[in-house]
Scaffold this motif. Structure first.
Motif, mmCIF file in Angstrom:
data_model
loop_
_atom_site.group_PDB
_atom_site.id
_atom_site.type_symbol
_atom_site.label_atom_id
_atom_site.label_comp_id
_atom_site.label_asym_id
_atom_site.label_seq_id
_atom_site.Cartn_x
_atom_site.Cartn_y
_atom_site.Cartn_z
ATOM 1 N N GLY A 1 -10.500 -38.061 -59.633
ATOM 2 C CA GLY A 1 -10.235 -36.944 -60.267
ATOM 3 C C GLY A 1 -10.303 -35.832 -59.186
ATOM 4 N N LEU A 2 -11.791 -35.644 -58.581
ATOM 5 C CA LEU A 2 -11.762 -34.588 -57.710
ATOM 6 C C LEU A 2 -11.425 -34.826 -56.374
ATOM 7 N N ALA A 3 -10.902 -36.032 -56.005
ATOM 8 C CA ALA A 3 -10.101 -36.219 -54.591
ATOM 9 C C ALA A 3 -8.629 -35.905 -54.851
ATOM 10 N N ILE A 4 -8.367 -36.077 -56.089
ATOM 11 C CA ILE A 4 -6.859 -35.281 -56.282
ATOM 12 C C ILE A 4 -7.006 -33.858 -56.292
ATOM 13 N N VAL A 5 -7.859 -33.108 -56.904
ATOM 14 C CA VAL A 5 -8.035 -31.719 -56.935
ATOM 15 C C VAL A 5 -8.129 -31.210 -55.458
ATOM 16 N N LYS A 6 -8.999 -31.947 -54.632
ATOM 17 C CA LYS A 6 -9.381 -31.343 -53.350
ATOM 18 C C LYS A 6 -7.981 -31.525 -52.538
ATOM 19 N N HIS A 7 -7.121 -32.671 -52.598
ATOM 20 C CA HIS A 7 -5.919 -32.544 -51.887
ATOM 21 C C HIS A 7 -4.857 -31.503 -52.228
ATOM 22 N N ILE A 8 -4.960 -31.277 -53.770
ATOM 23 C CA ILE A 8 -3.984 -30.294 -54.213
ATOM 24 C C ILE A 8 -4.403 -29.002 -53.517
ATOM 25 N N VAL A 9 -5.621 -28.539 -53.590
ATOM 26 C CA VAL A 9 -6.383 -27.127 -52.989
ATOM 27 C C VAL A 9 -5.740 -27.217 -51.599
ATOM 28 N N GLU A 10 -5.992 -28.229 -51.054
ATOM 29 C CA GLU A 10 -5.602 -28.121 -49.486
ATOM 30 C C GLU A 10 -4.237 -28.021 -49.400
ATOM 31 N N ARG A 11 -3.313 -28.680 -50.152
ATOM 32 C CA ARG A 11 -2.042 -28.359 -50.141
ATOM 33 C C ARG A 11 -1.624 -26.749 -50.255
ATOM 34 N N HIS A 12 -2.157 -26.495 -51.314
ATOM 35 C CA HIS A 12 -1.868 -24.945 -51.551
ATOM 36 C C HIS A 12 -2.824 -23.882 -50.739
ATOM 37 N N ARG A 13 -3.288 -24.594 -49.540
ATOM 38 C CA ARG A 13 -4.020 -23.493 -48.634
ATOM 39 C C ARG A 13 -5.125 -22.757 -49.270
ATOM 40 N N GLY A 14 -5.910 -23.379 -50.266
ATOM 41 C CA GLY A 14 -7.114 -22.582 -50.863
ATOM 42 C C GLY A 14 -8.370 -23.445 -50.652
ATOM 43 N N LYS A 15 -9.426 -22.967 -51.326
ATOM 44 C CA LYS A 15 -10.650 -23.528 -50.786
ATOM 45 C C LYS A 15 -11.509 -23.887 -52.283
ATOM 46 N N LEU A 16 -12.229 -24.967 -52.371
ATOM 47 C CA LEU A 16 -12.715 -25.671 -53.308
ATOM 48 C C LEU A 16 -14.236 -25.753 -52.993
ATOM 49 N N ASP A 17 -14.846 -25.332 -54.041
ATOM 50 C CA ASP A 17 -16.552 -25.402 -53.990
ATOM 51 C C ASP A 17 -17.154 -25.842 -55.299
ATOM 52 N N ILE A 18 -18.022 -26.505 -55.072
ATOM 53 C CA ILE A 18 -18.751 -27.111 -56.363
ATOM 54 C C ILE A 18 -20.185 -26.851 -56.475
ATOM 55 N N ALA A 19 -20.689 -26.225 -57.332
ATOM 56 C CA ALA A 19 -22.227 -25.759 -57.445
ATOM 57 C C ALA A 19 -22.733 -26.312 -58.719
ATOM 58 N N SER A 20 -23.940 -26.894 -58.397
ATOM 59 C CA SER A 20 -24.451 -27.473 -59.848
ATOM 60 C C SER A 20 -26.180 -27.413 -59.761
ATOM 61 N N THR A 21 -26.751 -27.246 -60.912
ATOM 62 C CA THR A 21 -28.146 -27.289 -60.901
ATOM 63 C C THR A 21 -28.531 -28.174 -61.956
ATOM 64 N N LEU A 22 -29.479 -29.157 -61.627
ATOM 65 C CA LEU A 22 -29.985 -30.129 -62.553
ATOM 66 C C LEU A 22 -30.560 -29.201 -63.706
ATOM 67 N N GLY A 23 -29.923 -30.075 -64.971
ATOM 68 C CA GLY A 23 -30.809 -29.420 -66.100
ATOM 69 C C GLY A 23 -29.989 -28.334 -66.625
ATOM 70 N N VAL A 24 -28.880 -27.451 -65.849
ATOM 71 C CA VAL A 24 -28.427 -26.380 -66.238
ATOM 72 C C VAL A 24 -27.109 -26.606 -66.554
ATOM 73 N N GLY A 25 -26.277 -27.244 -65.246
ATOM 74 C CA GLY A 25 -24.786 -27.382 -65.612
ATOM 75 C C GLY A 25 -24.024 -27.351 -64.184
ATOM 76 N N THR A 26 -22.717 -27.321 -64.290
ATOM 77 C CA THR A 26 -21.888 -27.385 -63.082
ATOM 78 C C THR A 26 -20.847 -26.478 -62.822
ATOM 79 N N THR A 27 -20.546 -25.648 -62.044
ATOM 80 C CA THR A 27 -19.332 -24.994 -61.831
ATOM 81 C C THR A 27 -18.632 -25.311 -60.574
ATOM 82 N N VAL A 28 -17.160 -25.450 -60.846
ATOM 83 C CA VAL A 28 -16.326 -25.783 -60.041
ATOM 84 C C VAL A 28 -15.385 -24.653 -59.820
ATOM 85 N N SER A 29 -15.307 -24.148 -58.552
ATOM 86 C CA SER A 29 -14.471 -22.908 -58.204
ATOM 87 C C SER A 29 -13.376 -23.434 -57.362
ATOM 88 N N VAL A 30 -12.116 -22.863 -57.481
ATOM 89 C CA VAL A 30 -10.958 -22.868 -56.634
ATOM 90 C C VAL A 30 -10.471 -21.563 -56.279
#
Length: 402
Positions: free
Chosen positions: A352-381
């Motif tokens: 899933g995230l490999a596909i997301v990364k390649h789609i973002v790259e094709r659209h000349r964008g940027k992907l960032d993943i931030a996460s904190t244990l016990g709090v949650g995860t935020t994926v930014s495009v």
């Protein structure tokens, strides 16, 4: 003339011979004619300027000439005088250091394979670890004459990395495909065996397992095909104008309606980007799907789309267990899982995230993943906004006749 060496001894001999002929009664004009012919033959028989003859002149001129010979090469090239480096172009200085010239080539290269190559007048060798632990260089030695030779270096590291990545991908894909397939075959063989005497509850459980593994296999094949298509189109910049805000809103509403899960919170705005609708749809669905699978089943999934600095900024946030920092750099690798057992139970394919990364790259964008244990995860495009359409005014009407 610089670099031109006159044959002084031969000229002196020619003059003496002309003088002797004159006093011997040959006459002035005959003596001069013979002298001119002799000098002409010396001029015509002069050797062509080679690297070796240039090297016998002033040292600075020799080095400058050698540099001019090798500098235009895009590949790292060294010119050797015996075993000493007489000249190195910019590419060689960048790879091996700026103080190459004048060093012994065996000291500068410092590798057993390269040293064995330097012991031969010519040849080729594959040198691993020359400029880094994983680097692979094809080093060739070509003789110019008895004294001088060229060393050419071709970087084969990228080719080896691609080959290794393809091998790893095939091995991982084969393993991932084999696992559900083996499960399906095992259960079906049991159900088809007349001697197994499987009761109805057990048969129903087996059928459910076969159906689940079949769907997992189908998802895996679909993701592999999607990834292949995206990689094939990665150099083509998408040109369609897509309102990402409308797309995100419709997908969020659809997911909430079809799954019956009201935990999704959507906050969007108009954001027109240049994109491929099918791929952007897949990107948003993958991020939302991951948030539902791995987030807290009682906490909301927040999807927000905003604009700023000429970009559309999409974030998908879940309140889950979070991801350890050691895993974050590898999340977009194919088949990478932080918890393989949990991922397979949730129906994840690891792509899933490999596909997301390649789609973002094709659209000349940027992907960032931030996460904190016990709090949650935020994926930014972040994807660049499309240029606004400039309205063209109608041509002014012709002036009325007076």
């Amino acid at each position: 003339m610089t670099g031109l060496s006159l044959p002084i001894p031969s000229i002196v001999v020619a003059l003496c011979a002309a003088v002797v002929m004159y006093f011997a009664g040959a006459g002035l004009w005959l003596s001069l004619s013979i002298l001119l012919v002799w000098l002409a033959t010396l001029w015509l028989a002069r050797p062509e300027p080679t690297v070796e003859t240039l090297a016998r002149d002033d040292g600075s001129v020799s080095r400058q000439t050698m540099i001019e010979l090798v500098e235009p090469f895009g590949l790292p090239v060294l010119m050797l005088d015996g075993q000493r480096i007489a000249a190195a172009n910019a590419a060689a200085r960048e790879e091996l250091g700026t103080h190459l010239v004048g060093q012994d080539a065996r000291v500068a290269l410092r590798h057993p394979e390269a040293i064995r190559l330097l012991a031969k007048p010519e040849g080729r060798a594959l040198v691993r670890g020359l400029t880094g632990a994983r680097s692979i260089w094809q080093v060739s030695r070509v003789p110019i004459d008895e004294r001088y030779s060229l060393i050419e270096m071709v970087n084969r590291t990228a080719e080896a990395d691609i080959s290794r990545a393809h091998t790893d991908f095939v091995a991982n894909a084969s393993h991932e495909l084999r696992t559900p397939l083996a499960s399906i075959i095992g259960y079906v063989e049991t159900l088809a065996d007349p001697d197994a005497k499987v009761d109805e509850p057990t048969a129903a459980r087996f059928h459910a397992t076969v159906l689940r593994e079949s769907r997992r296999l189908q998802s895996l094949v679909e993701d592999l095909m999607s990834l292949s298509r995206i990689e094939a189109e990665k150099h083509e910049v998408p040109r369609d104008r897509i309102d990402l805000g409308q797309l995100v809103g419709s997908i969020g509403s659809e997911v909430a309606m079809t799954s019956g899960d009201e935990r999704i919170e959507i906050d969007t705005t108009e954001a027109v980007v240049g994109g491929d609708r099918q791929q952007l749809d897949q990107l948003v669905r993958n991020l939302i799907d991951n948030a539902f699978k791995y987030g807290d089943q009682t906490a909301p999934v927040k999807v927000k789309l905003s604009t700023g600095a000429g970009e559309a900024h999409l974030t998908v946030t879940d309140k889950g267990e979070g991801i350890h920092p050691d895993h974050l750099p590898y999340l977009t690798r194919r088949f990478y899982r932080t918890d393989p057992g949990r991922s397979r139970t949730a129906g994840g394919t690891g792509l899933g995230l490999a596909i997301v990364k390649h789609i973002v790259e094709r659209h000349r964008g940027k992907l960032d993943i931030a996460s904190t244990l016990g709090v949650g995860t935020t994926v930014s495009v972040r994807i660049p906004l499309a240029a606004p359409i400039v309205a063209t005014s109608a041509s002014p009407a012709a002036g009325s006749l007076s």
